[in-house]
Design an enzyme around this catalytic site. Structure first.
Site, PDB file in Angstrom:
ATOM      1  N   CYS A 132     -14.751 -46.185  35.749  1.00 45.65           N
ATOM      2  CA  CYS A 132     -14.368 -45.426  37.004  1.00 45.65           C
ATOM      3  C   CYS A 132     -14.695 -44.228  36.963  1.00 45.65           C
ATOM      4  CB  CYS A 132     -12.919 -46.019  37.123  1.00 45.65           C
ATOM      5  SG  CYS A 132     -12.377 -47.791  36.944  1.00 45.65           S
ATOM      6  N   HIS A 259      -7.053 -38.812  40.781  1.00 45.24           N
ATOM      7  CA  HIS A 259      -7.703 -40.284  40.528  1.00 45.24           C
ATOM      8  C   HIS A 259      -6.790 -41.295  41.126  1.00 45.24           C
ATOM      9  CE1 HIS A 259     -10.012 -43.165  38.562  1.00 45.24           C
ATOM     10  NE2 HIS A 259      -8.920 -43.640  37.783  1.00 45.24           N
ATOM     11  N   HIS A 294     -10.150 -48.610  45.329  1.00 45.42           N
ATOM     12  CA  HIS A 294     -10.666 -48.209  44.110  1.00 45.42           C
ATOM     13  C   HIS A 294     -12.283 -48.378  44.166  1.00 45.42           C
ATOM     14  CE1 HIS A 294     -11.660 -46.437  40.255  1.00 45.42           C
ATOM     15  NE2 HIS A 294     -10.678 -46.828  39.649  1.00 45.42           N
TER      16      HIS A 294
END
Length: 367
Positions: A132, A259, A294
């Site tokens: 990620c 994040h 995400h």
């Protein structure tokens, strides 16, 4: 040496870059019931899908090619005349095409074909499968290439489409599936995936040319403290390294694009790291995953692009999905409920991946 962001472009469930930023300012999101998955089989009912009903596979490549074309057009860079290299960050590459059994899936698992559809004269294409934070790692390497004069321009991209395997993993780690992402919310129930791609064009910062912002530095860490859980010390190492490399102090940051995954572990750990680094009151803090999900390997670059929009418009969007901030966020200036007008000169962008693969980038508005 800083590198200028000469052009950027994104694709999310909310549209292109301007459309995505406008939706963020309005507090809107693109979450909906998954249209192409067996909800019972994967254990997940909702996601942030791009409304793309094309029959062919390689959706991530398709979105990446579109972003690269847009970013190149804005940048004025011509790979036929300037030595250009591409670095593409991804979490799962084109795994969705492999799962579908598509022809040529293994040959196009990486993104060289997608890059050369947009820029055939690109000298080299490297795909970084770094979970990620892959886009943040690609950004760091791109700045190195510019500083070392190994390239006159670097195409920095990130792309991922939802996969059955990743959805099933998310479905197994939650007692009940989330219906939306709620970053930094006390009642958050976990992360959901979002389709997406992003692209930046980096060039040497020589004080002229198109662009709004420069990349000052990116701090990296790979702490490997746990296979999936974030580690506060590893995150802080990446944050502090970014400031050391940039020659800046935390007090100079105007906004943090966090994040912010909306998970039980990430949000309190990230909040604690931000409080320790910046103190109180600290900078404004926002996050985009409540609006777009995400987007995995492209998530860092998506946040970079949104931070550039904040610099251009003087507005920081609220955290979509945030209703009641979690206790660990006490002292943070979370943007909540409405956009916040701000003179954004310096921005911090956080991106953390499984295994403690962390990347924290610092951006600065051009004078």
């Amino acid at each position: 040496m800083p590198a200028r962001i000469a052009g950027s472009a994104v694709r999310t469930c909310l549209g292109d870059g301007p459309a995505t930023f406008a939706a963020l300012l309005r507090g809107e999101d693109g979450v909906a019931p998954l249209r192409h998955q067996d909800h019972a089989a994967v254990g997940v009912t909702h996601g942030y899908e791009i409304n793309d009903d094309r029959p062919e596979a390689f959706h991530g490549s398709h979105w990446l090619t579109a972003c690269l074309r847009d970013a190149l057009a804005r940048s004025g860079v011509d790979p036929a005349r300037q030595r250009t290299v591409a670095l593409i960050g991804t979490g799962l590459r084109e795994l969705s095409a492999v799962e579908d059994g598509s022809a040529f899936a293994t040959e196009r698992l990486h993104f060289a074909h997608a890059v050369r559809q947009a820029a055939p004269q690109t000298e080299a294409v490297h795909t970084l499968a770094g979970a990620c934070s892959a886009g943040g790692h690609a950004l760091a390497l791109a700045q190195d290439l510019i500083e070392l004069a190994e390239a006159e321009a670097v195409l920095v991209g990130g792309a991922d489409a939802m996969t059955v395997s990743m959805l099933a993993m998310i479905g197994r780690v939650a007692d009940r599936p989330a219906d939306r992402v709620r970053p930094f919310d006390a009642e958050r129930r976990g992360v959901l995936l979002g389709d997406g791609a992003a692209a930046l064009v980096l060039v040497p910062d020589r004080g002229e040319g198109p662009g709004t912002a420069r990349v000052l530095a990116t701090g990296l860490s790979c702490d490997a403290a746990h296979p999936t859980a974030p580690d506060r010390e590893g995150i802080l190492r990446a944050m502090r390294q970014a400031f050391e490399r940039a020659g800046r102090a935390p007090g100079e940051v105007d906004v943090v694009y966090a994040h912010g995954t909306g998970t039980a572990l990430n949000d309190p750990v990230e909040a604690a790291a931000l409080r320790e680094l910046h103190g109180s009151p600290g900078p404004l803090v926002t996050a985009v995953k409540g609006a777009v999900g995400h987007t995995s390997g492209g998530s860092a670059l998506l946040s970079v692009a949104m931070a550039v929009h904040s610099m251009e418009m003087g507005l920081v969007p609220p955290v979509t999905g945030l209703r009641d901030p979690l206790p660990e966020a006490d002292g943070l200036r979370l943007v909540h409920g409405a956009p916040h007008a701000a003179d954004v000169v310096t921005a911090q962008v956080d991106a953390f991946g499984f295994g403690g693969v962390n990347a924290v980038s610092l951006l600065e508005r051009l004078a």
